[in-house]
Design an enzyme around this catalytic site. Structure first.
Site, PDB file in Angstrom:
ATOM      1  CE  LYS A   1       1.006   1.008   4.528  1.00 19.11           C
ATOM      2  NZ  LYS A   1       1.759   2.144   5.003  1.00 19.11           N
TER       3      LYS A   1
ATOM      4  N   GLY B   1       9.644  -0.835   4.551  1.00 17.61           N
ATOM      5  CA  GLY B   1       9.637   0.285   3.609  1.00 17.61           C
ATOM      6  C   GLY B   1       8.430   1.189   3.758  1.00 17.61           C
ATOM      7  N   GLY B   2       7.605   0.957   4.779  1.00 23.43           N
ATOM      8  CA  GLY B   2       6.390   1.763   4.923  1.00 23.43           C
ATOM      9  C   GLY B   2       5.309   1.319   3.949  1.00 23.43           C
ATOM     10  CG  MET B   3       5.936   0.490   0.711  1.00 21.88           C
ATOM     11  SD  MET B   3       6.692   0.210  -0.838  1.00 21.88           S
ATOM     12  CE  MET B   3       5.212   0.213  -1.797  1.00 21.88           C
TER      13      MET B   3
ATOM     14  CG  ASP C   1      -0.452  -0.466   8.110  1.00 18.90           C
ATOM     15  OD1 ASP C   1      -1.212   0.439   8.507  1.00 18.90           O
ATOM     16  OD2 ASP C   1       0.760  -0.284   7.887  1.00 18.90           O
TER      17      ASP C   1
END
Ligand code: ATP
Length: 319
Positions: free
Chosen positions: A13, A116-118, A155
């Site tokens: 995301k 990676g913040g994903m 998340d």
């Protein structure tokens, strides 16, 4: 014949908006975030052992974990892995018959960048929930799966739902957002991840002495999504954690500048970083920017992708 395994595909995301409220007494922050699922996937296989097969179980458990794919480096192969934790939560919650005599094998084929913040780890947890629902024929509703998901991480519910959604609370209370159009992204990756708690701590440090208000959804951003207007979306992208990520990793500012020079419609650090996401007009612009970023020497890798895409879903059943 009974299925012996399933493969679930789960997206990564980007956060189009990430608004962070003040630190609460329990150390957490209320957030309002708008997620978009992007076409970068981990494939999660959950299967029973074949007859006579001896799985390499994680010590003290009835679960074997294997990690493959382009972004497998640095992913723990033990009980701290979110995929393992999701499996154990499903076993405990639904009293599933998994034992040393009837063990489970989980394989993560990872393509989502790690740390990676994903939401890479969250994607795997979501994949395991959807896979075990199918494998054990539990017939859970999406709402029930998202409820279980929220116990594993902020998340994880979005990784199940996919598409575009607002996340409130800790990001785990999700509501779908009306969105049109396809959006093209260039992602600048870093060689080294950033720890989400460290970025939140830095955000608190930078905000010391400031009045921080409760987060709210950005109406301009939601209107841009409703209209399918990439240009307006580019202007409306915001991330309250960006200054903190840049403070911990100053090179990210140089990366953001390259995107500006090459006419990206908008750019931002994704989630807690360090991945930087650039929104561009079309595939041609994406290629131009990807080449410029690669040549700049300030990024660890570059990916081109698009969104939104589906959430966690079964792509294959094994017999
Ligand atoms: P988010 O965007 O949700 O904050 P992230 O994308 O920044 O997460 P992850 O890829 O989920 O970060 O990884 C964060 C850390 O979690 C990793 O450094 C790793 O130690 C740990 N981890 C646990 N399980 C997994 C998994 N299945 N895949 C990747 N990392 C995992």
């Amino acid at each position: 014949m009974r299925q012996s395994g399933v493969i679930v595909r789960v997206p990564g995301k980007v956060n189009l908006q990430l608004s962070v409220g003040p630190k609460e007494s329990d150390g957490f922050h209320e957030v309002v975030t708008v997620f978009q699922a992007i076409a970068l996937y981990d494939d999660v296989t959950v299967r029973f052992a074949e007859k006579g097969e001896r799985l390499a179980l994680i010590a003290g458990t009835a679960i074997a974990l294997e990690i493959t794919g382009g972004t497998s480096n640095g992913v723990p192969i033990d009980t701290t892995n979110l995929a393992y934790r999701a499996a154990q939560t499903m076993i405990d919650s639904y009293d599933l018959e998994v034992s040393a005599e009837n063990p489970l094998s989980i394989t993560l084929k990872k393509e989502i960048p790690v740390a990676g913040g994903m939401a890479g780890g969250s994607a795997d947890a979501a994949g395991v929930i959807v896979a075990m629902d199918a494998l054990f024929e539990l017939g859970l509703s999406r709402t029930e799966m998202e409820r279980i998901a929220s116990t594993l991480g902020s998340d994880v519910p979005f990784s199940i739902s996919g598409g575009v959604a607002i996340g409130r609370g800790r990001g785990d209370q999700i509501t779908p957002v009306l969105a049109q159009g396809e959006y093209h992204w260039v992602l600048a990756l870093s060689n080294q991840g950033l720890s989400t708690p460290a970025v939140y701590n830095e955000c608190d440090r930078l905000r010391e002495g400031l009045t921080v208000t409760a987060p709210t959804a950005n109406d301009q951003l939601l209107a841009a999504l409703r209209a399918g207007d990439a240009k307006a979306l580019g202007v409306a992208l915001t991330n309250d954690l960006q200054s903190a990520a840049c403070s911990l990793r100053p090179a990210l500012r140089l990366v953001l500048d390259v995107g500006r020079e090459y006419g990206a419609l908008g750019n931002l650090v994704s989630g807690s970083g360090p991945t930087v996401a650039f929104l561009v007009d079309n595939e041609e612009k994406a290629l131009d920017l990807a080449v410029a970023l690669s040549a700049s020497g300030v990024v660890g890798g570059v990916l081109r992708t698009s969104g939104p895409t589906h959430g966690a879903r079964v792509i294959q059943t094994l017999h």
